[in-house]
Write a protein that holds these residues in place. Sequence first.
Motif, PDB file in Angstrom:
ATOM      1  N   GLN A   1       0.819  -1.212   0.000  1.00 35.59           N
ATOM      2  CA  GLN A   1       0.000   0.000   0.000  1.00 35.59           C
ATOM      3  C   GLN A   1       0.852   1.260   0.000  1.00 35.59           C
ATOM      4  O   GLN A   1       0.530   2.233  -0.692  1.00 35.59           O
ATOM      5  CB  GLN A   1      -0.950  -0.009   1.204  1.00 35.59           C
ATOM      6  CG  GLN A   1      -2.038  -1.076   1.092  1.00 35.59           C
ATOM      7  CD  GLN A   1      -2.945  -1.137   2.310  1.00 35.59           C
ATOM      8  OE1 GLN A   1      -2.925  -0.253   3.163  1.00 35.59           O
ATOM      9  NE2 GLN A   1      -3.759  -2.180   2.401  1.00 35.59           N
ATOM     10  N   VAL A   2       1.941   1.258   0.748  1.00 33.13           N
ATOM     11  CA  VAL A   2       2.779   2.465   0.767  1.00 33.13           C
ATOM     12  C   VAL A   2       3.482   2.637  -0.577  1.00 33.13           C
ATOM     13  O   VAL A   2       3.735   3.774  -1.017  1.00 33.13           O
ATOM     14  CB  VAL A   2       3.794   2.419   1.934  1.00 33.13           C
ATOM     15  CG1 VAL A   2       5.077   1.669   1.551  1.00 33.13           C
ATOM     16  CG2 VAL A   2       4.164   3.828   2.390  1.00 33.13           C
ATOM     17  N   SER A   3       3.791   1.545  -1.260  1.00 31.03           N
ATOM     18  CA  SER A   3       4.378   1.638  -2.598  1.00 31.03           C
ATOM     19  C   SER A   3       3.413   2.334  -3.549  1.00 31.03           C
ATOM     20  O   SER A   3       3.808   3.194  -4.348  1.00 31.03           O
ATOM     21  CB  SER A   3       4.712   0.240  -3.132  1.00 31.03           C
ATOM     22  OG  SER A   3       5.613  -0.436  -2.289  1.00 31.03           O
ATOM     23  N   GLU A   4       2.134   1.970  -3.450  1.00 27.39           N
ATOM     24  CA  GLU A   4       1.121   2.594  -4.301  1.00 27.39           C
ATOM     25  C   GLU A   4       0.931   4.062  -3.939  1.00 27.39           C
ATOM     26  O   GLU A   4       0.741   4.907  -4.823  1.00 27.39           O
ATOM     27  CB  GLU A   4      -0.201   1.834  -4.166  1.00 27.39           C
ATOM     28  CG  GLU A   4      -1.348   2.397  -4.980  1.00 27.39           C
ATOM     29  CD  GLU A   4      -1.130   2.311  -6.486  1.00 27.39           C
ATOM     30  OE1 GLU A   4      -1.933   2.904  -7.229  1.00 27.39           O
ATOM     31  OE2 GLU A   4      -0.153   1.668  -6.916  1.00 27.39           O
ATOM     32  N   ILE A   5       1.006   4.397  -2.660  1.00 22.56           N
ATOM     33  CA  ILE A   5       0.861   5.792  -2.233  1.00 22.56           C
ATOM     34  C   ILE A   5       2.009   6.639  -2.772  1.00 22.56           C
ATOM     35  O   ILE A   5       1.800   7.753  -3.266  1.00 22.56           O
ATOM     36  CB  ILE A   5       0.793   5.878  -0.692  1.00 22.56           C
ATOM     37  CG1 ILE A   5      -0.526   5.278  -0.198  1.00 22.56           C
ATOM     38  CG2 ILE A   5       0.915   7.327  -0.231  1.00 22.56           C
ATOM     39  CD1 ILE A   5      -0.609   5.140   1.309  1.00 22.56           C
ATOM     40  N   VAL A   6       3.237   6.112  -2.694  1.00 21.15           N
ATOM     41  CA  VAL A   6       4.388   6.830  -3.244  1.00 21.15           C
ATOM     42  C   VAL A   6       4.200   7.038  -4.745  1.00 21.15           C
ATOM     43  O   VAL A   6       4.436   8.131  -5.281  1.00 21.15           O
ATOM     44  CB  VAL A   6       5.698   6.068  -2.974  1.00 21.15           C
ATOM     45  CG1 VAL A   6       6.866   6.720  -3.717  1.00 21.15           C
ATOM     46  CG2 VAL A   6       5.998   6.027  -1.484  1.00 21.15           C
ATOM     47  N   ALA A   7       3.771   5.994  -5.434  1.00 24.21           N
ATOM     48  CA  ALA A   7       3.572   6.083  -6.885  1.00 24.21           C
ATOM     49  C   ALA A   7       2.509   7.128  -7.222  1.00 24.21           C
ATOM     50  O   ALA A   7       2.679   7.929  -8.154  1.00 24.21           O
ATOM     51  CB  ALA A   7       3.179   4.719  -7.434  1.00 24.21           C
ATOM     52  N   GLN A   8       1.406   7.144  -6.480  1.00 20.84           N
ATOM     53  CA  GLN A   8       0.342   8.118  -6.734  1.00 20.84           C
ATOM     54  C   GLN A   8       0.814   9.541  -6.437  1.00 20.84           C
ATOM     55  O   GLN A   8       0.459  10.489  -7.159  1.00 20.84           O
ATOM     56  CB  GLN A   8      -0.888   7.773  -5.904  1.00 20.84           C
ATOM     57  CG  GLN A   8      -1.613   6.523  -6.366  1.00 20.84           C
ATOM     58  CD  GLN A   8      -2.871   6.247  -5.572  1.00 20.84           C
ATOM     59  OE1 GLN A   8      -3.282   7.043  -4.737  1.00 20.84           O
ATOM     60  NE2 GLN A   8      -3.484   5.099  -5.818  1.00 20.84           N
ATOM     61  N   LEU A   9       1.593   9.699  -5.378  1.00 23.29           N
ATOM     62  CA  LEU A   9       2.125  11.015  -5.024  1.00 23.29           C
ATOM     63  C   LEU A   9       3.033  11.549  -6.132  1.00 23.29           C
ATOM     64  O   LEU A   9       2.897  12.702  -6.567  1.00 23.29           O
ATOM     65  CB  LEU A   9       2.891  10.927  -3.704  1.00 23.29           C
ATOM     66  CG  LEU A   9       3.618  12.193  -3.251  1.00 23.29           C
ATOM     67  CD1 LEU A   9       2.621  13.305  -2.943  1.00 23.29           C
ATOM     68  CD2 LEU A   9       4.491  11.911  -2.021  1.00 23.29           C
ATOM     69  N   VAL A  10       3.950  10.706  -6.602  1.00 22.71           N
ATOM     70  CA  VAL A  10       4.869  11.122  -7.665  1.00 22.71           C
ATOM     71  C   VAL A  10       4.099  11.403  -8.951  1.00 22.71           C
ATOM     72  O   VAL A  10       4.375  12.374  -9.667  1.00 22.71           O
ATOM     73  CB  VAL A  10       5.948  10.043  -7.908  1.00 22.71           C
ATOM     74  CG1 VAL A  10       6.832  10.427  -9.097  1.00 22.71           C
ATOM     75  CG2 VAL A  10       6.799   9.848  -6.656  1.00 22.71           C
ATOM     76  N   ASN A  11       3.113  10.582  -9.249  1.00 17.39           N
ATOM     77  CA  ASN A  11       2.304  10.782 -10.450  1.00 17.39           C
ATOM     78  C   ASN A  11       1.594  12.141 -10.417  1.00 17.39           C
ATOM     79  O   ASN A  11       1.527  12.853 -11.421  1.00 17.39           O
ATOM     80  CB  ASN A  11       1.282   9.662 -10.575  1.00 17.39           C
ATOM     81  CG  ASN A  11       0.390   9.814 -11.784  1.00 17.39           C
ATOM     82  OD1 ASN A  11       0.844   9.803 -12.921  1.00 17.39           O
ATOM     83  ND2 ASN A  11      -0.908   9.979 -11.546  1.00 17.39           N
ATOM     84  N   LYS A  12       1.073  12.504  -9.242  1.00 19.09           N
ATOM     85  CA  LYS A  12       0.398  13.796  -9.087  1.00 19.09           C
ATOM     86  C   LYS A  12       1.375  14.947  -9.312  1.00 19.09           C
ATOM     87  O   LYS A  12       1.052  15.918 -10.025  1.00 19.09           O
ATOM     88  CB  LYS A  12      -0.220  13.890  -7.691  1.00 19.09           C
ATOM     89  CG  LYS A  12      -0.943  15.199  -7.410  1.00 19.09           C
ATOM     90  CD  LYS A  12      -1.565  15.191  -6.016  1.00 19.09           C
ATOM     91  CE  LYS A  12      -2.257  16.521  -5.710  1.00 19.09           C
ATOM     92  NZ  LYS A  12      -2.887  16.508  -4.357  1.00 19.09           N
ATOM     93  N   LEU A  13       2.558  14.847  -8.730  1.00 16.54           N
ATOM     94  CA  LEU A  13       3.554  15.914  -8.860  1.00 16.54           C
ATOM     95  C   LEU A  13       4.125  15.977 -10.274  1.00 16.54           C
ATOM     96  O   LEU A  13       4.494  17.052 -10.765  1.00 16.54           O
ATOM     97  CB  LEU A  13       4.674  15.711  -7.836  1.00 16.54           C
ATOM     98  CG  LEU A  13       4.239  15.787  -6.369  1.00 16.54           C
ATOM     99  CD1 LEU A  13       5.388  15.399  -5.441  1.00 16.54           C
ATOM    100  CD2 LEU A  13       3.721  17.175  -6.023  1.00 16.54           C
ATOM    101  N   ALA A  14       4.195  14.813 -10.924  1.00 13.27           N
ATOM    102  CA  ALA A  14       4.759  14.755 -12.279  1.00 13.27           C
ATOM    103  C   ALA A  14       3.856  15.431 -13.303  1.00 13.27           C
ATOM    104  O   ALA A  14       4.293  15.685 -14.434  1.00 13.27           O
ATOM    105  CB  ALA A  14       4.998  13.301 -12.674  1.00 13.27           C
TER     106      ALA A  14
END
Length: 379
Positions: A208-221
């Motif tokens: 779950q934390v891997s997915e949260i990191v991915a979503q966070l980076v995707n938003k910033l990207a």
Amino acid sequence: MEIKNKKDFVKDCLSKKNKLIDCSWQDIVDKYELDCHPDSIRRWADGMKIYSDILEENDSISVDNETLIEIKKQKIQLTDIRTNVNAKIRDLARTENVIDLMKNEIKELSNSKSFFNDYENISVGQNDMILCLGDWHYGIEINNAVNKYNTDVCKKRLNKLSDKVIQYGKENNIDKLYIACLGDLVSGEIHNTIKLDNQESVAKQVIQVSEIVAQLVNKLAKHFYCVLSIIQGNHDAIDMNKSDRLNRNNYTKLIKEIVRVRLNQLDNVLILDNEFNDGEVSCFNVKGLTVATCHGDKIDKLKAKQQLEMVVGKPVQLILYGHVHNPQHYEINETSVYVIGSLSGTDEYAMNRKLYTVPSQTILLVDDEGIKCSYDIKL
């Protein structure tokens, strides 16, 4: 049958067998007032003679006190070895169980949609920004007088943080956003007390934390070109026993690979593979500044510059770490050191020691002259 003087009795029997004394077996029976047949004594003496010959052939065999102590030492060592082996077996069984649980979580994750390039307005400017993330302790549940934290609160705080990063990034006209993950993204299971406080199993924490990191980076990207660095912390360790922990046995490696897979379609995201000591330390360049990052649990505050320069093999101008959950900034021989706060905030450990801290993460703005300013984002 009771023998009054066993030592002299054994000596006389061996002397008789070795023909050193002139007496009969009956004489020995009479001397020690034994209630048995002389042939019985003779047979006993045969056994004594065999044992005596073995002792003479092997001088290392002795029944003295030193030998007895050595034998006891060896028994204790064998017991210790058996204990360690049993502990390893338990750890292995636990690891295999975690792997099985992760398989189920990954299957659920496979149903998630992939991220694709979706630029809104990519910023191009003269400044760079460093977003410092760490000490999320995702999976732990905290509920005390000064702080409430769980997986839902974690996501809300990160959503607020990402909005602030986008706001400050656009206001300061940044070119690149460096995202430095400084460890302890998961709560882990390094202590039994943490197990009790955990809201999620370690398998779910990792996925779950891997997915949260991915979503966070995707938003910033969607707004910035992103460079991502992920290193490990002490809570990310697989082994519960601190003395058994190796840098290579760490959940961070799995988190990083899951994030990489989730973001592989984004052409404006770069994931760095520049770690030292199996992911303990990372080093990268921002506007001419050599930046070294670590979690902070294995360095000395006043020797951080010397210790990290030895690891990366070159001078560093900026050091970033967390672990202590208390934002700080200090200088070591013209090297700036920033210690970031924690996303999770004050937990039971801190409460018991009256170490209250506001949940926060840190942003650094960097231009061609160095660090322009820093923001401690209160969450």
